[in-house]
Design a protein around this motif. Structure first.
Motif, PDB file in Angstrom:
ATOM      1  N   ARG A  16       0.888  -1.162   0.000  1.00 23.34           N
ATOM      2  CA  ARG A  16       0.000   0.000   0.000  1.00 23.34           C
ATOM      3  C   ARG A  16       0.922   1.207   0.000  1.00 23.34           C
ATOM      4  N   LEU A  17       0.929   1.938  -1.048  1.00 21.61           N
ATOM      5  CA  LEU A  17       1.859   3.052  -1.194  1.00 21.61           C
ATOM      6  C   LEU A  17       1.692   4.100  -0.106  1.00 21.61           C
ATOM      7  N   ASP A  18       0.505   4.219   0.448  1.00 24.94           N
ATOM      8  CA  ASP A  18       0.321   5.200   1.508  1.00 24.94           C
ATOM      9  C   ASP A  18       0.995   4.788   2.819  1.00 24.94           C
ATOM     10  N   SER A  19       1.580   3.594   2.871  1.00 33.17           N
ATOM     11  CA  SER A  19       2.366   3.158   4.024  1.00 33.17           C
ATOM     12  C   SER A  19       3.814   3.646   3.934  1.00 33.17           C
ATOM     13  N   TYR A  20       4.162   4.276   2.821  1.00 31.24           N
ATOM     14  CA  TYR A  20       5.522   4.745   2.574  1.00 31.24           C
ATOM     15  C   TYR A  20       5.536   6.272   2.521  1.00 31.24           C
ATOM     16  N   THR A  33       7.799   9.364 -13.352  1.00 21.72           N
ATOM     17  CA  THR A  33       7.040   8.137 -13.105  1.00 21.72           C
ATOM     18  C   THR A  33       7.772   7.185 -12.175  1.00 21.72           C
ATOM     19  N   ILE A  34       8.964   7.539 -11.745  1.00 21.32           N
ATOM     20  CA  ILE A  34       9.711   6.744 -10.773  1.00 21.32           C
ATOM     21  C   ILE A  34       9.917   7.601  -9.540  1.00 21.32           C
ATOM     22  N   LYS A  35       9.433   7.104  -8.419  1.00 20.47           N
ATOM     23  CA  LYS A  35       9.519   7.837  -7.163  1.00 20.47           C
ATOM     24  C   LYS A  35      10.294   7.009  -6.151  1.00 20.47           C
ATOM     25  N   ILE A  36      10.944   7.689  -5.228  1.00 25.09           N
ATOM     26  CA  ILE A  36      11.679   7.022  -4.162  1.00 25.09           C
ATOM     27  C   ILE A  36      10.974   7.332  -2.851  1.00 25.09           C
ATOM     28  N   PHE A  45      15.445   2.038   1.356  1.00 29.11           N
ATOM     29  CA  PHE A  45      14.567   2.897   0.582  1.00 29.11           C
ATOM     30  C   PHE A  45      13.786   2.038  -0.396  1.00 29.11           C
ATOM     31  N   TYR A  46      12.799   2.649  -1.041  1.00 25.02           N
ATOM     32  CA  TYR A  46      11.896   1.919  -1.930  1.00 25.02           C
ATOM     33  C   TYR A  46      11.689   2.720  -3.205  1.00 25.02           C
ATOM     34  N   LEU A  47      11.791   2.050  -4.319  1.00 20.10           N
ATOM     35  CA  LEU A  47      11.581   2.681  -5.617  1.00 20.10           C
ATOM     36  C   LEU A  47      10.254   2.196  -6.162  1.00 20.10           C
ATOM     37  N   HIS A  48       9.384   3.141  -6.500  1.00 13.10           N
ATOM     38  CA  HIS A  48       8.091   2.792  -7.090  1.00 13.10           C
ATOM     39  C   HIS A  48       8.088   3.204  -8.549  1.00 13.10           C
ATOM     40  N   GLU A  57      12.608  -2.703  -2.974  1.00 11.36           N
ATOM     41  CA  GLU A  57      13.392  -2.275  -1.825  1.00 11.36           C
ATOM     42  C   GLU A  57      14.857  -2.228  -2.231  1.00 11.36           C
ATOM     43  N   PHE A  58      15.556  -1.172  -1.806  1.00  9.85           N
ATOM     44  CA  PHE A  58      16.979  -1.103  -2.087  1.00  9.85           C
ATOM     45  C   PHE A  58      17.741  -0.483  -0.927  1.00  9.85           C
ATOM     46  N   ALA A  59      18.999  -0.895  -0.819  1.00  7.63           N
ATOM     47  CA  ALA A  59      19.890  -0.376   0.215  1.00  7.63           C
ATOM     48  C   ALA A  59      20.802   0.664  -0.417  1.00  7.63           C
ATOM     49  N   VAL A  60      21.223   1.616   0.406  1.00 10.44           N
ATOM     50  CA  VAL A  60      22.068   2.714  -0.050  1.00 10.44           C
ATOM     51  C   VAL A  60      23.346   2.719   0.775  1.00 10.44           C
TER      52      VAL A  60
END
Length: 84
Positions: A16-20, A33-36, A45-48, A57-60
């Motif tokens: 659910r994107l509203d959880s981020y 069209t790509i959001k972090i 972090f998360y890339l949508h 999900e990605f690590a930085v």
């Protein structure tokens, strides 16, 4: 494959994107069209990808650097390189 400071861990199948929390991406005119996103209980972090409606999900390596248009572009490049 070249090592990257952005490591994509997994695709989040159900979300659910509203959880981020929006973190970065809305400022980039060339790829809106790509959001972090970030999440309160996670260090990652998360890339949508809005077109494909997929969340990754990605690590930085250095999270404090993930605040500029240039770094946003590097994340998008790393995402594209994954082939997901």
């Amino acid at each position: 494959m070249m090592p990257t400071e952005y490591h994509f861990i997994q695709e989040i199948e159900k979300f659910r994107l509203d959880s981020y929390v929006p973190h970065l991406g809305w400022i980039a005119a060339d790829c809106t069209t790509i959001k972090i996103y970030s999440k309160e209980d996670s260090l990652n972090f998360y890339l949508h990808d809005e077109i494909r409606d997929r969340l990754f999900e990605f690590a930085v390596a250095e999270p404090q650097r993930l605040r500029s248009h240039e770094e946003y572009g590097k994340v998008v490049e790393a995402y594209i390189a994954t082939g997901w």
